[in-house]
Enzyme design. Sequence first.
Site, PDB file in Angstrom:
ATOM      1  N   ASN A   1       0.939  -1.049   0.252  1.00 30.89           N
ATOM      2  CA  ASN A   1      -0.218  -0.083   0.124  1.00 30.89           C
ATOM      3  C   ASN A   1       0.894   1.233   0.064  1.00 30.89           C
ATOM      4  O   ASN A   1       1.952   1.238   0.538  1.00 30.89           O
ATOM      5  CB  ASN A   1      -0.942   0.036   1.279  1.00 30.89           C
ATOM      6  CG  ASN A   1      -0.426  -0.267   2.434  1.00 30.89           C
ATOM      7  OD1 ASN A   1       0.498  -0.915   2.590  1.00 30.89           O
ATOM      8  ND2 ASN A   1      -1.102   0.250   3.655  1.00 30.89           N
TER       9      ASN A   1
ATOM     10  N   GLU B   1       0.256   5.247   0.740  1.00 24.97           N
ATOM     11  CA  GLU B   1      -0.640   6.305   1.268  1.00 24.97           C
ATOM     12  C   GLU B   1      -0.267   7.746   0.553  1.00 24.97           C
ATOM     13  O   GLU B   1       0.808   7.825   0.263  1.00 24.97           O
ATOM     14  CB  GLU B   1      -0.661   5.917   2.510  1.00 24.97           C
ATOM     15  CG  GLU B   1      -1.253   4.784   3.310  1.00 24.97           C
ATOM     16  CD  GLU B   1      -1.645   4.551   4.691  1.00 24.97           C
ATOM     17  OE1 GLU B   1      -1.033   5.707   5.568  1.00 24.97           O
ATOM     18  OE2 GLU B   1      -2.400   3.897   5.216  1.00 24.97           O
TER      19      GLU B   1
ATOM     20  N   CYS C   1      -4.107   0.695  -2.185  1.00 24.98           N
ATOM     21  CA  CYS C   1      -4.060  -0.653  -1.720  1.00 24.98           C
ATOM     22  C   CYS C   1      -2.798  -1.577  -2.338  1.00 24.98           C
ATOM     23  O   CYS C   1      -2.710  -1.312  -3.555  1.00 24.98           O
ATOM     24  CB  CYS C   1      -5.340  -1.329  -1.577  1.00 24.98           C
ATOM     25  SG  CYS C   1      -6.841  -0.337  -0.806  1.00 24.98           S
TER      26      CYS C   1
ATOM     27  N   GLU D   1      -3.362  -4.714  -2.960  1.00 29.71           N
ATOM     28  CA  GLU D   1      -3.538  -5.271  -4.067  1.00 29.71           C
ATOM     29  C   GLU D   1      -3.626  -4.695  -5.211  1.00 29.71           C
ATOM     30  O   GLU D   1      -3.177  -5.430  -6.437  1.00 29.71           O
ATOM     31  CB  GLU D   1      -4.915  -6.137  -3.786  1.00 29.71           C
ATOM     32  CG  GLU D   1      -5.054  -6.859  -2.448  1.00 29.71           C
ATOM     33  CD  GLU D   1      -5.490  -5.925  -1.177  1.00 29.71           C
ATOM     34  OE1 GLU D   1      -4.901  -4.787  -1.148  1.00 29.71           O
ATOM     35  OE2 GLU D   1      -5.856  -6.476  -0.214  1.00 29.71           O
TER      36      GLU D   1
ATOM     37  N   CYS E   1     -10.210  -5.253   0.442  1.00 29.59           N
ATOM     38  CA  CYS E   1     -11.429  -4.347   0.295  1.00 29.59           C
ATOM     39  C   CYS E   1     -12.241  -4.371  -1.021  1.00 29.59           C
ATOM     40  O   CYS E   1     -11.912  -4.859  -1.865  1.00 29.59           O
ATOM     41  CB  CYS E   1     -10.769  -2.962   0.552  1.00 29.59           C
ATOM     42  SG  CYS E   1     -10.212  -2.046  -1.094  1.00 29.59           S
TER      43      CYS E   1
ATOM     44  N   CYS F   1     -10.552  -3.097  -4.199  1.00 26.75           N
ATOM     45  CA  CYS F   1      -9.625  -4.179  -4.836  1.00 26.75           C
ATOM     46  C   CYS F   1     -10.530  -5.408  -5.303  1.00 26.75           C
ATOM     47  O   CYS F   1      -9.874  -5.903  -6.438  1.00 26.75           O
ATOM     48  CB  CYS F   1      -8.537  -4.597  -3.708  1.00 26.75           C
ATOM     49  SG  CYS F   1      -7.355  -3.263  -3.373  1.00 26.75           S
TER      50      CYS F   1
END
Length: 130
Positions: A43, A45, A54, A56, A87, A90
């Site tokens: 990830n 940010e 993210c 993934e 999530c 993703c």
Amino acid sequence: MPNWDALVAAASAARELAHAPYSDYLVGAAFELSDGTIVAGCNVENRILGLTVCAERNAIANAIVSGRRDFVALAVVTVSTPPAAPCGMCRETLAEFVDDLPILLANTQGERTEVRFGDLLPHRFVLPKG
Ligand code: THU
């Protein structure tokens, strides 16, 4: 049978590279491709929190830019107990590229749970043909 140990190792190594100063929640993801190649992501940010990407989705982008989209398995590593699942964003991104896929949800404490992508995103949206 996916090489889960190698995938967890790759996802764990990617997780250590995560840029997560706002949540302190590091995530690593690693895909196995059809010839055994592993492609990972973490990830990343952003101070504009909504710009965060993210692990993934970064792993998917990593594969795509390598000219690969022959995904056969995915491992995700977090610190969560129970191990966290991808999530919704993703899941939708994965749906662009796979029908079904074994996914290993793992954590840094050694817990592992195997799920199937089809169970994480049933009744997916299908774009009508124009
Ligand atoms: N995160 C992921 O990398 N993958 C997920 O499936 C869920 C959340 C990241 C985004 C953010 O950097 C942090 O975890 C907390 O939400």
